[in-house]
Enzyme design. Structure first.
Site, PDB file in Angstrom:
ATOM      1  N   LYS A   1      11.608   8.212  -2.937  1.00  0.00           N
ATOM      2  CA  LYS A   1      11.233   6.954  -2.424  1.00  0.00           C
ATOM      3  C   LYS A   1      12.470   6.021  -2.708  1.00  0.00           C
ATOM      4  O   LYS A   1      13.096   5.933  -3.573  1.00  0.00           O
ATOM      5  CB  LYS A   1      10.091   6.470  -2.414  1.00  0.00           C
ATOM      6  CG  LYS A   1       8.945   7.480  -1.828  1.00  0.00           C
ATOM      7  CD  LYS A   1       7.569   6.906  -2.217  1.00  0.00           C
ATOM      8  CE  LYS A   1       6.485   7.686  -1.544  1.00  0.00           C
ATOM      9  NZ  LYS A   1       5.219   7.025  -1.843  1.00  0.00           N
TER      10      LYS A   1
ATOM     11  N   TYR B   1       4.665   9.209   8.806  1.00  0.00           N
ATOM     12  CA  TYR B   1       3.492   8.885   8.279  1.00  0.00           C
ATOM     13  C   TYR B   1       2.386   8.666   9.116  1.00  0.00           C
ATOM     14  O   TYR B   1       1.370   7.985   8.990  1.00  0.00           O
ATOM     15  CB  TYR B   1       3.572   7.664   7.380  1.00  0.00           C
ATOM     16  CG  TYR B   1       4.254   7.924   5.958  1.00  0.00           C
ATOM     17  CD1 TYR B   1       3.687   8.634   5.046  1.00  0.00           C
ATOM     18  CD2 TYR B   1       5.588   7.532   5.933  1.00  0.00           C
ATOM     19  CE1 TYR B   1       4.219   8.885   3.892  1.00  0.00           C
ATOM     20  CE2 TYR B   1       6.359   7.888   4.856  1.00  0.00           C
ATOM     21  CZ  TYR B   1       5.711   8.681   3.616  1.00  0.00           C
ATOM     22  OH  TYR B   1       6.060   8.777   2.470  1.00  0.00           O
TER      23      TYR B   1
ATOM     24  N   PHE C   1      -2.784   0.451   4.765  1.00  0.00           N
ATOM     25  CA  PHE C   1      -1.598   0.433   3.944  1.00  0.00           C
ATOM     26  C   PHE C   1      -0.397   1.075   4.763  1.00  0.00           C
ATOM     27  O   PHE C   1       0.683   0.965   4.280  1.00  0.00           O
ATOM     28  CB  PHE C   1      -1.653   1.243   2.760  1.00  0.00           C
ATOM     29  CG  PHE C   1      -1.909   2.661   2.861  1.00  0.00           C
ATOM     30  CD1 PHE C   1      -1.100   3.387   3.233  1.00  0.00           C
ATOM     31  CD2 PHE C   1      -3.216   3.147   2.606  1.00  0.00           C
ATOM     32  CE1 PHE C   1      -1.344   5.082   3.529  1.00  0.00           C
ATOM     33  CE2 PHE C   1      -3.625   4.425   2.845  1.00  0.00           C
ATOM     34  CZ  PHE C   1      -2.729   5.427   3.144  1.00  0.00           C
TER      35      PHE C   1
ATOM     36  N   ARG D   1       3.175  18.653  -6.862  1.00  0.00           N
ATOM     37  CA  ARG D   1       2.385  17.517  -7.024  1.00  0.00           C
ATOM     38  C   ARG D   1       1.773  17.242  -8.497  1.00  0.00           C
ATOM     39  O   ARG D   1       1.535  16.012  -9.232  1.00  0.00           O
ATOM     40  CB  ARG D   1       1.017  17.671  -6.264  1.00  0.00           C
ATOM     41  CG  ARG D   1       1.240  17.874  -4.719  1.00  0.00           C
ATOM     42  CD  ARG D   1      -0.077  18.138  -3.855  1.00  0.00           C
ATOM     43  NE  ARG D   1      -0.810  16.884  -4.023  1.00  0.00           N
ATOM     44  CZ  ARG D   1      -0.677  15.887  -3.121  1.00  0.00           C
ATOM     45  NH1 ARG D   1       0.567  15.656  -2.531  1.00  0.00           N
ATOM     46  NH2 ARG D   1      -1.436  14.944  -3.258  1.00  0.00           N
TER      47      ARG D   1
ATOM     48  N   THR E   1      -1.065   9.329  -7.721  1.00  0.00           N
ATOM     49  CA  THR E   1      -0.639   8.289  -6.931  1.00  0.00           C
ATOM     50  C   THR E   1      -0.394   6.944  -7.661  1.00  0.00           C
ATOM     51  O   THR E   1       0.647   6.330  -7.527  1.00  0.00           O
ATOM     52  CB  THR E   1      -1.327   7.928  -5.685  1.00  0.00           C
ATOM     53  OG1 THR E   1      -1.453   9.647  -5.029  1.00  0.00           O
ATOM     54  CG2 THR E   1      -0.952   7.025  -4.792  1.00  0.00           C
TER      55      THR E   1
ATOM     56  N   GLU F   1       6.428  18.872   7.503  1.00  0.00           N
ATOM     57  CA  GLU F   1       6.975  17.744   7.177  1.00  0.00           C
ATOM     58  C   GLU F   1       8.494  18.450   6.877  1.00  0.00           C
ATOM     59  O   GLU F   1       9.461  17.556   7.159  1.00  0.00           O
ATOM     60  CB  GLU F   1       6.399  17.391   5.754  1.00  0.00           C
ATOM     61  CG  GLU F   1       5.125  16.334   5.798  1.00  0.00           C
ATOM     62  CD  GLU F   1       4.745  16.035   4.443  1.00  0.00           C
ATOM     63  OE1 GLU F   1       3.738  15.134   4.638  1.00  0.00           O
ATOM     64  OE2 GLU F   1       5.043  16.385   3.520  1.00  0.00           O
TER      65      GLU F   1
END
Length: 140
Positions: A11, A51, A59, A87, A93, A128
């Site tokens: 990101k 998304y 959010f 993951r 998260t 994705e």
């Protein structure tokens, strides 16, 4: 366990801080291979489409604006149980809840700027990956 592929996104908070190599090293140390990778700058519309599953969540606006704010690195990881392994390597998260040694514990700035995205299931991974890559780009 089967060989799987999963999508990973490094990101904007991480690309801004030049952490791509350090993050990729974590994936590779965990036995995941990077079989496709590119650095892109998502438009807001692209981020909203990607998304879209979260469009009704509070959010959504903040997430999509963040993801379109600066370049990201999208990549396909491959390996035994790649989805779960990715993951695990990413961590929780919320970086405050992430295990020591995980990407989010080491590099995330906050819940919102948590450095990485990873697919959560085989179906999601396939969708994705197809969003960002053509079959010709997957060279594993």
């Amino acid at each position: 366990m089967a060989i799987e592929r999963t999508l990973s996104i490094i990101k904007p908070d991480a690309t801004r801080r030049n952490l791509t190599g350090k993050i990729n090293a974590k994936f590779e140390e965990a036995g995941l291979r990077i079989v496709a990778q590119k650095r892109i700058h998502l438009s807001l519309a692209q981020a909203q489409k990607f998304y879209g599953v979260h469009k009704d969540r509070p959010f959504f606006g903040e997430l999509t604006e963040f993801m379109a704010s600066e370049p990201v690195v999208v990549q396909v990881l491959e390996g035994e149980g790649a989805i779960a392994k990715n993951r695990e390597v990413m961590g929780a998260t919320n970086p405050a809840n992430a295990d020591a040694g995980t990407i989010r514990k080491e590099f995330a700035l906050s819940v919102g700027e948590n450095s990485v995205h990873g697919s959560d299931a085989p179906e999601t991974a396939a969708e994705e990956i197809a969003f960002f890559f053509s079959g010709l780009e997957l060279v594993g």
